[in-house]
Design a protein around this motif. Structure first.
Motif, PDB file in Angstrom:
ATOM      1  N   LYS A 108      -1.277   3.137  18.206  1.00 24.33           N
ATOM      2  CA  LYS A 108      -1.690   1.743  18.045  1.00 24.33           C
ATOM      3  C   LYS A 108      -3.115   1.491  18.508  1.00 24.33           C
ATOM      4  O   LYS A 108      -3.774   0.552  18.056  1.00 24.33           O
ATOM      5  N   ALA A 109      -3.603   2.333  19.416  1.00 26.72           N
ATOM      6  CA  ALA A 109      -4.967   2.172  19.920  1.00 26.72           C
ATOM      7  C   ALA A 109      -6.003   2.776  18.984  1.00 26.72           C
ATOM      8  O   ALA A 109      -7.204   2.674  19.234  1.00 26.72           O
ATOM      9  N   GLY A 110      -5.541   3.423  17.921  1.00 27.38           N
ATOM     10  CA  GLY A 110      -6.461   4.020  16.964  1.00 27.38           C
ATOM     11  C   GLY A 110      -6.803   5.467  17.229  1.00 27.38           C
ATOM     12  O   GLY A 110      -7.608   6.064  16.505  1.00 27.38           O
ATOM     13  N   GLU A 111      -6.193   6.061  18.262  1.00 23.81           N
ATOM     14  CA  GLU A 111      -6.425   7.476  18.542  1.00 23.81           C
ATOM     15  C   GLU A 111      -5.582   8.326  17.589  1.00 23.81           C
ATOM     16  O   GLU A 111      -4.414   8.012  17.333  1.00 23.81           O
ATOM     17  N   SER A 112      -6.175   9.408  17.085  1.00 25.63           N
ATOM     18  CA  SER A 112      -5.505  10.204  16.059  1.00 25.63           C
ATOM     19  C   SER A 112      -5.459  11.681  16.408  1.00 25.63           C
ATOM     20  O   SER A 112      -6.302  12.194  17.152  1.00 25.63           O
ATOM     21  N   ALA A 113      -4.469  12.350  15.830  1.00 28.66           N
ATOM     22  CA  ALA A 113      -4.410  13.810  15.780  1.00 28.66           C
ATOM     23  C   ALA A 113      -4.346  14.180  14.309  1.00 28.66           C
ATOM     24  O   ALA A 113      -3.704  13.487  13.519  1.00 28.66           O
ATOM     25  N   ALA A 114      -5.027  15.258  13.921  1.00 25.44           N
ATOM     26  CA  ALA A 114      -5.116  15.566  12.500  1.00 25.44           C
ATOM     27  C   ALA A 114      -5.135  17.070  12.266  1.00 25.44           C
ATOM     28  O   ALA A 114      -5.507  17.855  13.142  1.00 25.44           O
ATOM     29  N   THR A 115      -4.723  17.449  11.065  1.00 30.11           N
ATOM     30  CA  THR A 115      -4.798  18.834  10.629  1.00 30.11           C
ATOM     31  C   THR A 115      -5.094  18.848   9.138  1.00 30.11           C
ATOM     32  O   THR A 115      -5.009  17.812   8.469  1.00 30.11           O
ATOM     33  N   MET A 116      -5.428  20.018   8.610  1.00 36.98           N
ATOM     34  CA  MET A 116      -5.862  20.130   7.221  1.00 36.98           C
ATOM     35  C   MET A 116      -5.040  21.189   6.490  1.00 36.98           C
ATOM     36  O   MET A 116      -4.469  22.093   7.097  1.00 36.98           O
ATOM     37  N   GLN A 117      -5.004  21.069   5.162  1.00 39.74           N
ATOM     38  CA  GLN A 117      -4.447  22.090   4.275  1.00 39.74           C
ATOM     39  C   GLN A 117      -3.022  22.479   4.654  1.00 39.74           C
ATOM     40  O   GLN A 117      -2.748  23.593   5.087  1.00 39.74           O
ATOM     41  N   VAL A 118      -2.106  21.544   4.481  1.00 38.34           N
ATOM     42  CA  VAL A 118      -0.688  21.798   4.742  1.00 38.34           C
ATOM     43  C   VAL A 118      -0.007  21.978   3.390  1.00 38.34           C
ATOM     44  O   VAL A 118       0.231  21.021   2.664  1.00 38.34           O
ATOM     45  N   SER A 119       0.308  23.202   3.057  1.00 41.88           N
ATOM     46  CA  SER A 119       0.769  23.516   1.712  1.00 41.88           C
ATOM     47  C   SER A 119       2.234  23.168   1.502  1.00 41.88           C
ATOM     48  O   SER A 119       2.972  22.867   2.443  1.00 41.88           O
ATOM     49  N   VAL A 120       2.664  23.236   0.255  1.00 39.07           N
ATOM     50  CA  VAL A 120       4.059  23.029  -0.117  1.00 39.07           C
ATOM     51  C   VAL A 120       4.958  23.946   0.708  1.00 39.07           C
ATOM     52  O   VAL A 120       4.656  25.120   0.910  1.00 39.07           O
ATOM     53  N   GLY A 121       6.047  23.396   1.219  1.00 36.33           N
ATOM     54  CA  GLY A 121       7.025  24.220   1.909  1.00 36.33           C
ATOM     55  C   GLY A 121       6.809  24.377   3.391  1.00 36.33           C
ATOM     56  O   GLY A 121       7.450  25.219   4.018  1.00 36.33           O
ATOM     57  N   ALA A 122       5.897  23.619   3.965  1.00 38.43           N
ATOM     58  CA  ALA A 122       5.702  23.583   5.417  1.00 38.43           C
ATOM     59  C   ALA A 122       4.995  24.797   5.959  1.00 38.43           C
ATOM     60  O   ALA A 122       4.768  24.891   7.149  1.00 38.43           O
ATOM     61  N   GLY A 123       4.603  25.743   5.126  1.00 37.82           N
ATOM     62  CA  GLY A 123       4.102  26.998   5.660  1.00 37.82           C
ATOM     63  C   GLY A 123       2.616  27.072   5.884  1.00 37.82           C
ATOM     64  O   GLY A 123       2.134  28.065   6.414  1.00 37.82           O
ATOM     65  N   LYS A 147      -0.929   7.794  22.706  1.00 40.56           N
ATOM     66  CA  LYS A 147      -0.164   6.943  23.610  1.00 40.56           C
ATOM     67  C   LYS A 147       0.843   6.103  22.835  1.00 40.56           C
ATOM     68  O   LYS A 147       0.643   5.786  21.664  1.00 40.56           O
ATOM     69  N   GLY A 148       1.916   5.725  23.533  1.00 40.46           N
ATOM     70  CA  GLY A 148       2.855   4.760  22.993  1.00 40.46           C
ATOM     71  C   GLY A 148       4.031   5.379  22.267  1.00 40.46           C
ATOM     72  O   GLY A 148       4.280   6.587  22.325  1.00 40.46           O
ATOM     73  N   THR A 149       4.740   4.521  21.548  1.00 41.30           N
ATOM     74  CA  THR A 149       5.933   4.933  20.809  1.00 41.30           C
ATOM     75  C   THR A 149       5.849   4.601  19.323  1.00 41.30           C
ATOM     76  O   THR A 149       6.699   5.034  18.551  1.00 41.30           O
ATOM     77  N   GLU A 150       4.844   3.834  18.924  1.00 42.64           N
ATOM     78  CA  GLU A 150       4.695   3.446  17.522  1.00 42.64           C
ATOM     79  C   GLU A 150       3.445   4.106  16.942  1.00 42.64           C
ATOM     80  O   GLU A 150       2.343   3.951  17.468  1.00 42.64           O
ATOM     81  N   PHE A 151       3.638   4.832  15.837  1.00 47.01           N
ATOM     82  CA  PHE A 151       2.550   5.596  15.237  1.00 47.01           C
ATOM     83  C   PHE A 151       2.520   5.374  13.724  1.00 47.01           C
ATOM     84  O   PHE A 151       3.491   4.901  13.126  1.00 47.01           O
ATOM     85  N   THR A 152       1.394   5.738  13.130  1.00 40.75           N
ATOM     86  CA  THR A 152       1.257   5.735  11.674  1.00 40.75           C
ATOM     87  C   THR A 152       0.909   7.145  11.218  1.00 40.75           C
ATOM     88  O   THR A 152      -0.089   7.718  11.668  1.00 40.75           O
ATOM     89  N   ALA A 153       1.750   7.697  10.361  1.00 44.28           N
ATOM     90  CA  ALA A 153       1.466   8.996   9.756  1.00 44.28           C
ATOM     91  C   ALA A 153       0.786   8.758   8.413  1.00 44.28           C
ATOM     92  O   ALA A 153       1.167   7.859   7.663  1.00 44.28           O
ATOM     93  N   GLU A 154      -0.225   9.558   8.124  1.00 45.67           N
ATOM     94  CA  GLU A 154      -0.952   9.408   6.864  1.00 45.67           C
ATOM     95  C   GLU A 154      -1.271  10.789   6.307  1.00 45.67           C
ATOM     96  O   GLU A 154      -1.633  11.701   7.053  1.00 45.67           O
ATOM     97  N   TRP A 155      -1.104  10.929   4.995  1.00 48.53           N
ATOM     98  CA  TRP A 155      -1.491  12.194   4.375  1.00 48.53           C
ATOM     99  C   TRP A 155      -2.039  11.961   2.972  1.00 48.53           C
ATOM    100  O   TRP A 155      -1.729  10.976   2.315  1.00 48.53           O
TER     101      TRP A 155
END
Length: 258
Positions: free
Chosen positions: A47-62, A73-81
């Motif tokens: 909610k504070a706008g702090e993010s964690a990110a990664t790149m190139q996540v292919s089909v099948g989780a691998g 921080k917190g319990t409420e987040f936004t996932a984006e891809w």
């Protein structure tokens, strides 16, 4: 004493925020992709706008790499891809139109305060993106292949039933189709066990794409208290004559549309 406690909590990766909400400090981040789409970026934001990110996540989780180090921080987040169908992208490698086929998803996710896993490894914040595009978060100290064995099942199919996969150009096309089929095998029947998934995909790719409509097979799939491995055992118990009859009456195996 307070300073010592703070040091211990920081080493665990968890501190209580000023409002009592959890704060995850210095965690690594990994995303698991169980959808049929390749993702070129995945992030989770508090909610504070702090993010964690990664790149190139292919089909099948691998294909997701572990990124470090983040504080959320917190319990409420936004996932984006941001993602696209790899088969569609493959048709537009040289025409300059690839960007037209990417789309972005945003999903709200609640992550209740979680206990820190024991062990000495780095603390990893996991984001699991399911075939129906709902998301779940978890903490771990172990890097695993994910919750749905899409990649392992594809490798097994290619290794043990390659002769039946002549309609596929390579193992990656099989992988993309397995991911599409997973939208049904997991979304409708909650197939998660590795043995169950192998047998489900074996039937789909080598017997009939609509094998799940067979009354006897469907009864096992729809069983409310079905145990892990139970479906696999039921399929393994089918006689060759029964399999042949299902193949004769069913739709062509390996429908690429899933």
């Amino acid at each position: 004493m307070r300073k010592l406690l703070m040091t211990v909590l920081m080493s665990l990766g968890l501190l209580a925020g000023c409002n009592g909400e959890p704060s995850y400090k210095g965690v690594s981040f990994i995303a698991y992709n169980y959808t049929q789409f390749d993702m070129d970026s995945v992030s989770v934001t508090d909610k504070a706008g702090e993010s964690a990110a990664t790149m190139q996540v292919s089909v099948g989780a691998g294909g997701g790499s572990v990124a470090c180090c983040y504080t959320l921080k917190g319990t409420e987040f936004t996932a984006e891809w941001r993602a696209a169908d790899p088969e569609v992208l493959g048709q537009h490698l040289d025409d300059g139109r690839m960007q037209e086929f990417f789309f972005t998803r945003k999903k709200k996710v609640t992550f209740a305060p979680a206990g820190i896993p024991s062990g000495d490894g780095p603390l990893v914040l996991e984001l699991h993106i399911y075939p129906d595009e709902h998301v779940e978060m978890a903490l771990s100290r172990k890097l695993v292949n994910g919750r749905l064995p899409i990649v392992d099942t594809t490798r097994w199919l290619w290794r043990t039933h390659k002769d039946a996969l002549t309609g596929f150009s390579d193992v990656y096309e099989v992988l993309h189709t397995v991911a599409r089929v997973t939208k049904t095998s997991w979304g409708k029947y909650r197939i998660e066990d590795a043995a169950d998934m192998r047998e489900y995909m074996k039937m789909y790719f080598t017997v009939a794409s609509n094998f799940d409509q067979d009354p006897e097979v469907n009864a096992v799939l729809e069983k409310k208290d079905r145990q892990p491995g139970e479906f696999a055992r039921a399929i393994e118990a089918l006689t060759p004559e029964r399999i042949a009859a299902m193949k004769k009456s069913g739709s062509a195996p390996g429908d690429k549309n899933g």
